[in-house]
Design a protein around this motif. Structure first.
Motif, short mmCIF file in Angstrom:
data_model
loop_
_atom_site.label_atom_id
_atom_site.label_comp_id
_atom_site.label_asym_id
_atom_site.label_seq_id
_atom_site.Cartn_x
_atom_site.Cartn_y
_atom_site.Cartn_z
N SER A 30 -19.51 25.30 -23.99
CA SER A 30 -19.49 24.35 -25.11
C SER A 30 -18.95 22.98 -24.70
O SER A 30 -19.04 22.04 -25.49
CB SER A 30 -18.66 24.91 -26.26
OG SER A 30 -17.33 25.14 -25.85
N SER A 31 -18.41 22.85 -23.51
CA SER A 31 -17.93 21.55 -23.05
C SER A 31 -19.01 20.76 -22.31
O SER A 31 -18.81 19.60 -21.97
CB SER A 31 -16.72 21.71 -22.13
OG SER A 31 -17.09 22.30 -20.91
N LEU A 32 -20.14 21.39 -22.06
CA LEU A 32 -21.19 20.79 -21.23
C LEU A 32 -22.27 20.10 -22.04
O LEU A 32 -22.69 20.60 -23.08
CB LEU A 32 -21.85 21.86 -20.36
CG LEU A 32 -20.94 22.62 -19.40
CD1 LEU A 32 -21.70 23.78 -18.78
CD2 LEU A 32 -20.40 21.70 -18.32
N THR A 33 -22.70 18.97 -21.54
CA THR A 33 -23.94 18.34 -22.01
C THR A 33 -25.08 18.94 -21.19
O THR A 33 -24.97 19.04 -19.97
CB THR A 33 -23.87 16.82 -21.83
OG1 THR A 33 -22.90 16.29 -22.74
CG2 THR A 33 -25.22 16.18 -22.11
N ASN A 52 -26.18 17.30 -26.66
CA ASN A 52 -24.76 17.16 -26.41
C ASN A 52 -24.04 18.48 -26.65
O ASN A 52 -24.66 19.50 -26.99
CB ASN A 52 -24.17 16.02 -27.24
CG ASN A 52 -23.98 16.41 -28.70
OD1 ASN A 52 -24.77 17.18 -29.23
ND2 ASN A 52 -22.94 15.89 -29.31
N TRP A 53 -22.71 18.48 -26.53
CA TRP A 53 -21.96 19.71 -26.47
C TRP A 53 -22.08 20.59 -27.71
O TRP A 53 -22.08 21.81 -27.61
CB TRP A 53 -20.48 19.40 -26.20
CG TRP A 53 -19.79 18.72 -27.34
CD1 TRP A 53 -19.79 17.39 -27.61
CD2 TRP A 53 -19.02 19.35 -28.37
NE1 TRP A 53 -19.06 17.15 -28.76
CE2 TRP A 53 -18.58 18.34 -29.24
CE3 TRP A 53 -18.67 20.67 -28.63
CZ2 TRP A 53 -17.80 18.60 -30.35
CZ3 TRP A 53 -17.89 20.94 -29.74
CH2 TRP A 53 -17.46 19.90 -30.60
N ASP A 54 -22.21 19.98 -28.89
CA ASP A 54 -22.27 20.78 -30.10
C ASP A 54 -23.65 20.77 -30.75
O ASP A 54 -23.82 21.28 -31.87
CB ASP A 54 -21.22 20.31 -31.11
CG ASP A 54 -21.51 18.92 -31.65
OD1 ASP A 54 -20.80 18.49 -32.59
OD2 ASP A 54 -22.43 18.24 -31.14
N ARG A 72 -29.32 24.70 -28.56
CA ARG A 72 -28.33 25.46 -27.80
C ARG A 72 -27.62 26.43 -28.73
O ARG A 72 -27.51 26.23 -29.94
CB ARG A 72 -27.33 24.52 -27.12
CG ARG A 72 -26.42 23.77 -28.06
CD ARG A 72 -25.61 22.73 -27.28
NE ARG A 72 -24.71 23.34 -26.30
CZ ARG A 72 -24.20 22.69 -25.24
NH1 ARG A 72 -24.50 21.42 -25.04
NH2 ARG A 72 -23.37 23.31 -24.42
N ASN A 74 -23.96 28.04 -28.41
CA ASN A 74 -22.72 28.08 -27.63
C ASN A 74 -22.09 29.47 -27.63
O ASN A 74 -21.34 29.81 -26.71
CB ASN A 74 -21.74 27.05 -28.16
CG ASN A 74 -22.12 25.63 -27.76
OD1 ASN A 74 -22.97 25.44 -26.89
ND2 ASN A 74 -21.49 24.65 -28.39
N GLY A 102 -20.04 13.69 -21.28
CA GLY A 102 -21.01 13.34 -22.30
C GLY A 102 -21.66 12.01 -22.02
O GLY A 102 -21.15 11.20 -21.24
#
Length: 125
Positions: A30-33, A52-54, A72, A74, A102
């Protein structure tokens, strides 16, 4: 380190659909783009879509806009590329990529820190 494994590629007729999953491991997903790129024979690797992450921000290349969608999950450490209305010019090896920082500049290949091994997509006319 981040490990990325793509799957779901194959041979499809023009106008058809494919869904490419990419499974990630080794770091908090969840921290990754995340991004999807593709490379056709004799051509440079090109950006297809990013998220993006979320999942709150996405970007899609003009060449696939309206046909491809990135998403995505997560909870499952996966990112997907849903491809519809496929064309022969979409034929390429598709790569999943991850970046630690990001961005609003999704396109450059050099901005991504980790890459999968790629999955072949072939669209017949």
């Amino acid at each position: 380190q981040v490990q990325l494994v793509e799957s779901g590629g194959g041979l499809v007729q023009a106008g058809g659909s494919l869904r490419l999953p990419c499974a990630a491991s080794g770091r908090t997903f969840s921290s990754l783009t995340m991004g999807w790129f593709r490379q056709a024979p004799g051509k440079e690797r090109e950006f297809v879509a990013g998220i993006n992450w979320d999942g709150g921000r996405t970007s899609t290349a003009d060449s696939v806009k309206g046909r491809f969608t990135i998403s995505r999950d997560n909870a499952k450490n996966t990112v997907h590329l849903q491809m519809s209305s496929l064309k022969p010019e979409d034929t390429a090896v598709y790569y999943c990529a991850a970046r630690l920082v990001g961005t609003t500049n999704w396109v450059p290949v050099r901005g991504y820190n980790y890459w999968g091994q790629g999955t072949q997509v072939t669209v017949s006319s």
